[in-house]
Design a protein around this motif. Structure first.
Motif, PDB file in Angstrom:
ATOM      1  N   VAL A  11       0.863  -1.180   0.000  1.00 13.04           N
ATOM      2  CA  VAL A  11       0.000   0.000   0.000  1.00 13.04           C
ATOM      3  C   VAL A  11       0.897   1.227   0.000  1.00 13.04           C
ATOM      4  O   VAL A  11       1.594   1.485   0.980  1.00 13.04           O
ATOM      5  N   ASP A  12       0.904   1.961  -1.094  1.00 15.22           N
ATOM      6  CA  ASP A  12       1.729   3.166  -1.172  1.00 15.22           C
ATOM      7  C   ASP A  12       0.818   4.395  -1.136  1.00 15.22           C
ATOM      8  O   ASP A  12      -0.250   4.397  -1.745  1.00 15.22           O
ATOM      9  N   GLY A  13       1.215   5.402  -0.408  1.00 18.80           N
ATOM     10  CA  GLY A  13       0.407   6.621  -0.338  1.00 18.80           C
ATOM     11  C   GLY A  13      -0.510   6.665   0.869  1.00 18.80           C
ATOM     12  O   GLY A  13      -1.366   7.538   0.965  1.00 18.80           O
ATOM     13  N   CYS A  14      -0.343   5.727   1.798  1.00 24.30           N
ATOM     14  CA  CYS A  14      -1.155   5.780   3.022  1.00 24.30           C
ATOM     15  C   CYS A  14      -0.754   7.016   3.829  1.00 24.30           C
ATOM     16  O   CYS A  14       0.440   7.264   4.028  1.00 24.30           O
ATOM     17  N   PRO A  15      -1.712   7.802   4.277  1.00 22.45           N
ATOM     18  CA  PRO A  15      -1.363   8.960   5.103  1.00 22.45           C
ATOM     19  C   PRO A  15      -0.553   8.542   6.331  1.00 22.45           C
ATOM     20  O   PRO A  15      -0.723   7.435   6.846  1.00 22.45           O
ATOM     21  N   PRO A  16       0.337   9.413   6.788  1.00 25.47           N
ATOM     22  CA  PRO A  16       1.157   9.088   7.955  1.00 25.47           C
ATOM     23  C   PRO A  16       0.375   9.227   9.261  1.00 25.47           C
ATOM     24  O   PRO A  16      -0.690   9.827   9.292  1.00 25.47           O
ATOM     25  N   ARG A  17       0.915   8.658  10.300  1.00 29.46           N
ATOM     26  CA  ARG A  17       0.416   8.800  11.681  1.00 29.46           C
ATOM     27  C   ARG A  17      -0.955   8.158  11.907  1.00 29.46           C
ATOM     28  O   ARG A  17      -1.681   8.551  12.822  1.00 29.46           O
ATOM     29  N   ILE A  18      -1.295   7.166  11.067  1.00 27.88           N
ATOM     30  CA  ILE A  18      -2.516   6.394  11.292  1.00 27.88           C
ATOM     31  C   ILE A  18      -2.161   5.245  12.232  1.00 27.88           C
ATOM     32  O   ILE A  18      -1.254   4.473  11.939  1.00 27.88           O
ATOM     33  N   PRO A  19      -2.853   5.097  13.355  1.00 30.29           N
ATOM     34  CA  PRO A  19      -2.581   3.946  14.229  1.00 30.29           C
ATOM     35  C   PRO A  19      -2.920   2.664  13.470  1.00 30.29           C
ATOM     36  O   PRO A  19      -4.028   2.535  12.937  1.00 30.29           O
ATOM     37  N   LEU A  20      -1.979   1.751  13.404  1.00 36.26           N
ATOM     38  CA  LEU A  20      -2.184   0.601  12.527  1.00 36.26           C
ATOM     39  C   LEU A  20      -1.384  -0.604  12.997  1.00 36.26           C
ATOM     40  O   LEU A  20      -0.161  -0.531  13.151  1.00 36.26           O
ATOM     41  N   THR A  47       5.121   5.732   4.445  1.00 37.88           N
ATOM     42  CA  THR A  47       5.925   4.951   3.496  1.00 37.88           C
ATOM     43  C   THR A  47       5.144   3.687   3.106  1.00 37.88           C
ATOM     44  O   THR A  47       4.107   3.393   3.697  1.00 37.88           O
ATOM     45  N   PRO A  48       5.596   2.940   2.084  1.00 38.64           N
ATOM     46  CA  PRO A  48       4.816   1.786   1.628  1.00 38.64           C
ATOM     47  C   PRO A  48       4.610   0.743   2.728  1.00 38.64           C
ATOM     48  O   PRO A  48       5.558   0.340   3.393  1.00 38.64           O
ATOM     49  N   ILE A  49       3.372   0.339   2.890  1.00 41.11           N
ATOM     50  CA  ILE A  49       3.019  -0.680   3.874  1.00 41.11           C
ATOM     51  C   ILE A  49       2.902  -2.011   3.141  1.00 41.11           C
ATOM     52  O   ILE A  49       2.092  -2.150   2.224  1.00 41.11           O
ATOM     53  N   HIS A  77      20.634  15.858   5.796  1.00 39.06           N
ATOM     54  CA  HIS A  77      20.024  14.534   5.755  1.00 39.06           C
ATOM     55  C   HIS A  77      18.515  14.702   5.583  1.00 39.06           C
ATOM     56  O   HIS A  77      18.000  15.820   5.536  1.00 39.06           O
ATOM     57  N   ALA A  78      17.800  13.588   5.483  1.00 38.78           N
ATOM     58  CA  ALA A  78      16.361  13.639   5.295  1.00 38.78           C
ATOM     59  C   ALA A  78      15.571  13.746   6.596  1.00 38.78           C
ATOM     60  O   ALA A  78      14.353  13.828   6.579  1.00 38.78           O
ATOM     61  N   ASP A  79      16.264  13.775   7.733  1.00 35.96           N
ATOM     62  CA  ASP A  79      15.557  13.806   9.028  1.00 35.96           C
ATOM     63  C   ASP A  79      14.535  14.942   9.091  1.00 35.96           C
ATOM     64  O   ASP A  79      13.374  14.745   9.453  1.00 35.96           O
ATOM     65  N   PHE A  80      15.008  16.142   8.754  1.00 34.22           N
ATOM     66  CA  PHE A  80      14.168  17.326   8.911  1.00 34.22           C
ATOM     67  C   PHE A  80      13.003  17.321   7.914  1.00 34.22           C
ATOM     68  O   PHE A  80      11.858  17.582   8.281  1.00 34.22           O
ATOM     69  N   THR A  81      13.301  17.014   6.671  1.00 32.12           N
ATOM     70  CA  THR A  81      12.242  17.120   5.650  1.00 32.12           C
ATOM     71  C   THR A  81      11.201  16.009   5.807  1.00 32.12           C
ATOM     72  O   THR A  81      10.012  16.247   5.595  1.00 32.12           O
ATOM     73  N   TYR A  82      11.621  14.809   6.185  1.00 34.22           N
ATOM     74  CA  TYR A  82      10.616  13.760   6.453  1.00 34.22           C
ATOM     75  C   TYR A  82       9.703  14.191   7.597  1.00 34.22           C
ATOM     76  O   TYR A  82       8.493  14.009   7.549  1.00 34.22           O
ATOM     77  N   GLN A  83      10.304  14.758   8.632  1.00 38.33           N
ATOM     78  CA  GLN A  83       9.501  15.203   9.769  1.00 38.33           C
ATOM     79  C   GLN A  83       8.525  16.296   9.342  1.00 38.33           C
ATOM     80  O   GLN A  83       7.349  16.285   9.707  1.00 38.33           O
ATOM     81  N   GLU A  84       8.995  17.240   8.533  1.00 34.31           N
ATOM     82  CA  GLU A  84       8.129  18.328   8.067  1.00 34.31           C
ATOM     83  C   GLU A  84       7.005  17.795   7.179  1.00 34.31           C
ATOM     84  O   GLU A  84       5.878  18.254   7.232  1.00 34.31           O
ATOM     85  N   LYS A  85       7.350  16.829   6.337  1.00 31.83           N
ATOM     86  CA  LYS A  85       6.377  16.336   5.360  1.00 31.83           C
ATOM     87  C   LYS A  85       5.345  15.422   6.000  1.00 31.83           C
ATOM     88  O   LYS A  85       4.151  15.554   5.751  1.00 31.83           O
ATOM     89  N   TYR A  86       5.821  14.469   6.798  1.00 35.71           N
ATOM     90  CA  TYR A  86       4.936  13.421   7.294  1.00 35.71           C
ATOM     91  C   TYR A  86       4.510  13.624   8.749  1.00 35.71           C
ATOM     92  O   TYR A  86       3.605  12.943   9.231  1.00 35.71           O
ATOM     93  N   GLY A  87       5.193  14.520   9.461  1.00 33.16           N
ATOM     94  CA  GLY A  87       4.878  14.697  10.874  1.00 33.16           C
ATOM     95  C   GLY A  87       5.329  13.513  11.715  1.00 33.16           C
ATOM     96  O   GLY A  87       4.943  13.357  12.872  1.00 33.16           O
ATOM     97  N   ILE A  88       6.139  12.663  11.144  1.00 27.44           N
ATOM     98  CA  ILE A  88       6.635  11.457  11.801  1.00 27.44           C
ATOM     99  C   ILE A  88       7.820  10.986  10.971  1.00 27.44           C
ATOM    100  O   ILE A  88       7.928  11.307   9.791  1.00 27.44           O
ATOM    101  N   ARG A  89       8.734  10.262  11.611  1.00 25.15           N
ATOM    102  CA  ARG A  89       9.790   9.633  10.798  1.00 25.15           C
ATOM    103  C   ARG A  89      10.307   8.412  11.533  1.00 25.15           C
ATOM    104  O   ARG A  89      10.153   8.292  12.753  1.00 25.15           O
ATOM    105  N   ALA A  90      10.911   7.513  10.776  1.00 20.79           N
ATOM    106  CA  ALA A  90      11.453   6.305  11.372  1.00 20.79           C
ATOM    107  C   ALA A  90      12.538   6.673  12.375  1.00 20.79           C
ATOM    108  O   ALA A  90      13.256   7.662  12.191  1.00 20.79           O
ATOM    109  N   ARG A 134      -2.263  15.549   2.921  1.00 19.93           N
ATOM    110  CA  ARG A 134      -1.659  15.121   4.190  1.00 19.93           C
ATOM    111  C   ARG A 134      -1.863  16.159   5.292  1.00 19.93           C
ATOM    112  O   ARG A 134      -1.507  15.936   6.428  1.00 19.93           O
ATOM    113  N   LYS A 135      -2.422  17.301   4.921  1.00 16.44           N
ATOM    114  CA  LYS A 135      -2.590  18.401   5.874  1.00 16.44           C
ATOM    115  C   LYS A 135      -3.581  18.097   6.992  1.00 16.44           C
ATOM    116  O   LYS A 135      -3.571  18.727   8.023  1.00 16.44           O
TER     117      LYS A 135
END
Lengths: 365, 365, 365, 365
Positions: free
Chosen positions: A26-35, A78-80, C105-118, D363-364
């Motif tokens: 699954v690509d394009g899933c919104p982030p921060r969804i409890p899953l 990211t892709p699930i 690195h991608a730390d900052f931009t992933y956080q800005e984009k997704y609000g979460i990062r690995a 994603r907003k």
């Protein structure tokens, strides 16, 4: 082969019946969804053979693993990857089919198209391919439910020539649907359907059926005219399920027999969730879709499934070399697949609706 | 908005009812195809209002121009732009609709989705949008016919509650279809249908109908499981036509009522075009499609259209502000659109089949 | 996230550095291609850290499994799933980074984009994501080699400010490239590069570099103007590799400084494979591409990689809360990634070329 | 042919140099954007031959018409069709080229690929194809400017071997760029470049050059790893422009020669537009992109263009039949295209950024 579905919420399914694993990315899933796996396992278990009743004790098989895309119980954006292991088997049951294509099955057309086919027959035309769809659909459904309050419920509305009375679109629930093994919420019809299917099993024959599905609380505005009209995408999604041969939204084929003055859904004032008024419709022949776009009413549609092609009863047919043969499929074959197709229909509806929802979001600005 | 259709043979349509022009861009057309306006005009004229009979003298309007993509009467492999001018009008007939959305029309949903809509109502939901599809379909059909001998014929098989007897899939021709203004090849049914439509016109009402379509000589192997199964893509294509609400391939909804032993299409030896034998089927409940892939038999399917929403008869409904109003649409409105939808169905079928044909070609190696 | 690449030969990669597995699904692979894990493992092993020399004994890790899409050693035409397990680790080395994004690195931009990062930082920006690309590329390369005789060879042409002399495009082989650990075929340059990298490792610093790649025996006609010109797709493919910041085809930036009379590649008669003549070019400033389409000459291009962002040397920077910190990345970090990027460049080139090859095939009729 | 660009904001260009019209269809434009021909004409006029100075009086040609998609000066959310008529000419100047492909031009490869080509040579490889891109880009730019305050400015930074000093990324404006005919904001360099180009015109020769582009006020978060990283999409967009052969973002090829400790951009506190602080970077070697995602700093990149292939000076080359010929192109040919390519670069940047902006919006939530 075309195994990817969706524009922003994109699902790629993989696997055939006898390879190592089936599943999806699954690509394009919104982030921060409890899953977690538990969000997915429920629908997966509902699609398993012989697991149609809610009373069934905990399901040990077709266990899904999340291979990527989450951390600490949240989606990363990211892709699930969702995977279910196959019990790798190469059953002798399929040996006959090497030389004789099953009538109305995918054996012949896969061979013609690819010049090769999986030993078990159609391979990707196997019901196991739908595991990936149901797993992905469970994620989509969760987001739809949490963000918009969308509820999706499907049920068996006919089996063979047995039609059940219309269900109450407003109230019907999965609990009611799962109350019997045929997944028809009308108890009396369900009993007759079950008897029919048991008789066909005895006779080594099979039957088709129809599934009805309702999607409640879908906001107005989903659907992308012209080629991605909501009926068009729902229709494509349903007709991509193995054995599906017909689809109708709202009044469908019946509506084609009506006059405009009868069929039109007059607008009336309805209460909006926030207490103000919204424009709704008095009737719902449109099935919640006008001009290819959701109008805020219940979306409903029906999907027709042909009888399973693989039957134990003897059939006179021709082998690949043209010789006449009497084919009797070995092994256990499901005489009626519609009960198991119920969660598949729900899942495909969820994939369509979430993708359209995300596409619509950017116009909110 | 999603106005592009296809993977390799890609059509992008443009235009609403009252802008300067409507048409399409066809990208991915194979090069060196002989192509002129005359190859396209025929189908375009068949879709014009009031032009349903072959006896109609030469058609002066909706003339198509090729703006790009050909030179010296041959396609270049570059985008082919096809354009038809609109007679730019802003008729007063639509004034009422500024404040009152027509029941079951796209007025309300376009407004909800986009926060704006064309003065004439749905804009892209107008029948004029289909000009681009028919123009592109004429090109696709020409290639299918010349490269594979494919023949596509659609006809009106029911209007309201009047059903015509099954046509002969093997022989039916466009000449037979166009022999009367309702485009139903059964003369007796056609007469009753015409009488019904004339009565509805008088009553300022409308009716739906069903179109059946057959595609002959389609080679085995077209269709891309799983999400682009042939039924799925044909279904999406048909359900993207304005007013379409139902689709079934082969036995469709009726097939869901049959037993497997009745429904299965046994294989038999048939003569191949080159004199050798090919595996064909004795019956054709599958409608030429098995496992989502063409099997070499006639492909056929039916599409249900609801009655046109815009009617002159008075309807009680609500305006955008929620006030109850009595709406009587002004102007001339078509009481039955299925005759005109016949070339649209054929065109969409051609777009689906050619795209799948080109995708399949690379596997020929 | 956009994790799918290609139109007919479509690759979807999945996985980040610390989830259960990484890999890809290849959809649209032609059927009947002989294919086993051994066809894929070679390139995968070449991209592993610390495995840059051919003299390295058999590689035990990053073992790929084929989960679906093949049977009896042949591709079925169905999705091929390739998976490599991660050793699941959550190393303490990354703890600092929770509050301090690594510069560049991608730390900052992933956080800005997704609000979460690995937890491990960028997640999908990890080099492990490229495992899926290399695995898929190995399949693409096999088909290109067997069907068209295409040969793809990439090598390190500069590291930091050390440039190596031009390699012989006609003859250079992977054996020559892998003869030393820096993968520069010029031995003298390689020694200087290795010394530079060892010094930087000591200094806890890093360096960038440039990879050159040649594709031999590509037939004329690959590339789809206008938006999928061959340079455009190769450029996109290369610039999608982590740390890539520049791309040039043929004469590239240097060519912009030349006169047309010097830069133009005159046509001459060349011997075709079948003994007849073909039109070739005397020089090859075009890098085998004219008008966005391959012309039958060697295709070559260069990709520039910035120095790795994660370094052990102290850097003054700001944390997420804006506070000034002195960051010293813990753990072992690769001071120069270009040697490992060599098979990634080759793989991405193969993905581009095979997809364009399959698209071009349908025009062969 | 691949003439469509974008996922949500999709542009399909059409037309070659000598057909009736060139232009584009923009599908997915947000509704309710104020839009008229005057919003588009400005950039179109900047790309016209011989119209490089702001002092040029009002431009009478290449006038754009909006054929669909707007009403009352607002976008409807439906496809916007933009058209510019060609003066239909079939000049004798191209006659020679029927038998002799111009060195380094698209004549040969189009013929090889399609088996046919426009009489005027490459057809779609003509500069007129870019009219559609610039027209669409003007719409994209307007939305980017009004919704996010994005400013995009490109200029000529080198012509042949003449390099201009770095411009001030923060302040450079289109007015400064258009202050001279070569579109280089450094006056002294501009004069030398103009002298060079005039000399080459005299000598019937040509030269290449480099364009630098800056995009200001792009929010952090645009770009879709992994295959649609911002560098990857910008690179693809730029390399799809005729004659483009190289692309670099931020430090680019130069950055590959640096150490990580020099190249890394340390984070610092910066003032956010709302008065609070945001995390910015002290230096900007990353060119506003980290991990494939915008970081809130200026995005900048350079694109290298080869010298135009069509020159009047005599060239020894071979005809299609293999015979040696001395080719001297007739007619007037532009010795340097980079000044005209400035608005094309800006337009393609706008198409990339707006599409990524719309994708990011969902994603907003």
């Amino acid at each position: 082969m075309s195994s990817t579905f969706g524009t922003l919420f994109r699902v790629t399914t993989f696997g055939e019946s006898h390879c190592r694993a089936v599943g999806c990315v699954v690509d394009g899933c919104p982030p921060r969804i409890p899953l977690g796996e538990e969000d997915i396992q429920g629908q997966l278990s509902r699609r398993r053979p012989g697991r149609t009743s809610l009373s069934t004790p905990r399901n040990e098989e077709d266990l899904v693993s999340i291979l990527s895309g989450t951390e600490g119980g949240l989606s990363l954006g990211t892709p699930i990857t969702l995977m279910v292991h196959n019990k790798d088997q190469r059953p002798g049951d399929y040996e006959d089919m090497a030389s004789v294509p099953r009538p109305s099955h995918a054996d012949f057309t896969y061979q013609e198209k690819y010049g090769i086919r999986a030993a078990s027959g159609g391979g990707r035309s196997s019901a196991r391919e739908t595991i990936g769809r149901v797993a992905a659909g469970a994620i989509a459904e969760k987001i739809l439910r949490e963000w918009w309050g969308v509820e999706i419920v499907a049920w068996v509305s006919s089996v063979g020539t047995i039609d059940s009375p219309d269900a109450d679109m407003q109230s019907i629930s999965r609990e009611e649907v799962d109350a019997n093994s045929i997944r028809c919420p009308d108890r009396e019809s369900a009993e007759r359907m079950i008897a029919l299917v048991e008789g066909l099993k005895e006779a080594k024959d099979s039957t088709g059926g129809v599934i009805t599905c309702v999607c409640r609380n879908v906001p107005a505005g989903f659907g992308e005219p012209v080629f991605d009209r909501l009926e068009a995408l729902l229709g494509r999604a349903m007709l991509s399920i193995p054995s599906a041969k017909g689809f109708e939204a709202g009044s469908g084929f019946g509506g084609s027999r009506m006059k405009g003055s009868e069929h039109n859904d007059p607008f009336i004032r309805k209460a909006a969730p926030d207490g103000s008024f919204r424009l709704g419709t008095l009737t719902n022949n449109s099935g919640g879709i006008q001009g290819g776009i959701s109008n805020g009413e219940h979306i409903f549609f029906r999907t027709a499934f042909k009888p399973p092609a693989t039957i134990g009863a003897a059939q006179e047919t021709a082998g690949f070399s043209g010789e006449t043969v009497l084919l009797e499929a070995q092994g256990r074959h499901d005489p009626c697949v519609v009960p198991r197709a119920v969660p598949i229909v729900e899942s495909m509806a969820a994939l369509v609706l979430l993708d359209l929802a995300l596409i619509q979001e950017y116009r909110k600005r």
